[in-house]
Design an enzyme around this catalytic site. Structure first.
Site, PDB file in Angstrom:
ATOM      1  N   LYS A 150       0.882  -1.315   0.097  1.00  0.00           N
ATOM      2  CA  LYS A 150      -0.023   0.064  -0.021  1.00  0.00           C
ATOM      3  C   LYS A 150       0.737   1.288  -0.002  1.00  0.00           C
ATOM      4  O   LYS A 150       1.954   1.115   0.341  1.00  0.00           O
ATOM      5  CB  LYS A 150      -0.972   0.036   1.241  1.00  0.00           C
ATOM      6  N   TYR A 204     -12.765  -2.674  -2.376  1.00  0.00           N
ATOM      7  CA  TYR A 204     -12.796  -2.470  -0.950  1.00  0.00           C
ATOM      8  C   TYR A 204     -14.460  -2.430  -0.847  1.00  0.00           C
ATOM      9  O   TYR A 204     -14.940  -1.777   0.294  1.00  0.00           O
ATOM     10  CB  TYR A 204     -11.896  -1.159  -0.378  1.00  0.00           C
ATOM     11  N   PHE A 243     -14.860   4.851   7.953  1.00  0.00           N
ATOM     12  CA  PHE A 243     -13.553   5.237   7.433  1.00  0.00           C
ATOM     13  C   PHE A 243     -13.254   4.870   6.100  1.00  0.00           C
ATOM     14  O   PHE A 243     -12.241   4.960   5.199  1.00  0.00           O
ATOM     15  CB  PHE A 243     -12.574   4.021   8.229  1.00  0.00           C
ATOM     16  N   ARG A 272      -0.706 -14.821   4.194  1.00  0.00           N
ATOM     17  CA  ARG A 272      -1.540 -14.317   5.296  1.00  0.00           C
ATOM     18  C   ARG A 272      -0.774 -14.515   6.636  1.00  0.00           C
ATOM     19  O   ARG A 272      -0.845 -13.615   7.495  1.00  0.00           O
ATOM     20  CB  ARG A 272      -2.966 -15.028   5.376  1.00  0.00           C
ATOM     21  N   THR A 296      -5.100  -7.767  10.254  1.00  0.00           N
ATOM     22  CA  THR A 296      -5.509  -6.620   9.522  1.00  0.00           C
ATOM     23  C   THR A 296      -5.282  -5.191  10.351  1.00  0.00           C
ATOM     24  O   THR A 296      -4.464  -4.369   9.982  1.00  0.00           O
ATOM     25  CB  THR A 296      -6.861  -6.615   8.951  1.00  0.00           C
ATOM     26  N   ARG A 344       2.746  -6.511   9.378  1.00  0.00           N
ATOM     27  CA  ARG A 344       1.785  -5.565   9.930  1.00  0.00           C
ATOM     28  C   ARG A 344       2.142  -5.000  11.311  1.00  0.00           C
ATOM     29  O   ARG A 344       2.180  -4.030  11.668  1.00  0.00           O
ATOM     30  CB  ARG A 344       0.499  -5.878   9.909  1.00  0.00           C
ATOM     31  N   ASN A 352      -2.021  -0.153   6.832  1.00  0.00           N
ATOM     32  CA  ASN A 352      -1.552  -1.291   7.399  1.00  0.00           C
ATOM     33  C   ASN A 352      -0.477  -2.017   6.455  1.00  0.00           C
ATOM     34  O   ASN A 352      -0.382  -3.279   6.713  1.00  0.00           O
ATOM     35  CB  ASN A 352      -2.511  -2.246   7.997  1.00  0.00           C
ATOM     36  N   HIS A 405      -1.927  -5.687   1.579  1.00  0.00           N
ATOM     37  CA  HIS A 405      -3.101  -6.304   1.544  1.00  0.00           C
ATOM     38  C   HIS A 405      -2.625  -7.859   0.798  1.00  0.00           C
ATOM     39  O   HIS A 405      -1.743  -7.905   0.073  1.00  0.00           O
ATOM     40  CB  HIS A 405      -4.139  -5.870   0.508  1.00  0.00           C
ATOM     41  N   GLU A 464      -9.054 -11.110  -7.775  1.00  0.00           N
ATOM     42  CA  GLU A 464      -8.226  -9.919  -7.556  1.00  0.00           C
ATOM     43  C   GLU A 464      -7.033  -9.833  -8.637  1.00  0.00           C
ATOM     44  O   GLU A 464      -6.567  -8.753  -8.847  1.00  0.00           O
ATOM     45  CB  GLU A 464      -7.572 -10.065  -6.020  1.00  0.00           C
TER      46      GLU A 464
END
Length: 135
Positions: free
Chosen positions: A9, A49, A57, A85, A91, A102, A112, A115, A126
């Site tokens: 991100k 999202y 948010f 993961r 998250t 993270r 964070n 993804h 995705e």
């Protein structure tokens, strides 16, 4: 061979953590299959999202995710989704264990760092979303 999508991100890119994050995956013997650097469009961010649109948010997240470049990765390997993961952690960065991406670098619930797809079905959708001729 299983594949997953990873997005580093804007905060991960701006903090110059891309190389370190990719290195963590490579040290786990995961194959970097595709890589792309781009600024996420509002349209793609809203699609990706959509599951959090009901939360307060959401608009802040849209601003954040479209604010600057992100790095899209397709990683490949045995049980790659489960492995990635586990490596990225919870998250919510405040709940993420030290030693996870993270846990080591995240700031809050949506800033964070990273993804990653959470299932083979999500990964297929995705990867197609972000690695097409038009994106």
């Amino acid at each position: 061979m299983e594949q997953t999508l990873v997005i580093i991100k804007p905060d991960g890119v701006s903090r110059k953590l891309v190389g370190e994050i990719i290195q963590r995956f490579e040290k786990k013997q995961l194959k970097l299959n595709q890589l792309k650097v781009a600024t996420m469009s509002r349209e793609l961010a809203e699609e990706h999202y959509a599951h959090v649109k009901k939360f307060d948010f959401f608009e802040d997240m849209m601003t954040y995710m479209t604010s600057s470049e992100v790095v899209y990765l397709v990683l490949e390997g045995t049980s790659v989704i489960k492995t990635v993961r586990k490596m990225i952690g919870a998250t919510n960065c405040l709940e993420a264990e030290p030693g996870t991406i993270r846990g080591d670098y995240g700031a809050n619930s949506y800033e964070n760092i990273i993804h990653a797809s959470d299932s083979p079905e999500a990964a297929a959708v995705e990867i197609k979303r972000f690695f097409t001729e038009t994106n």
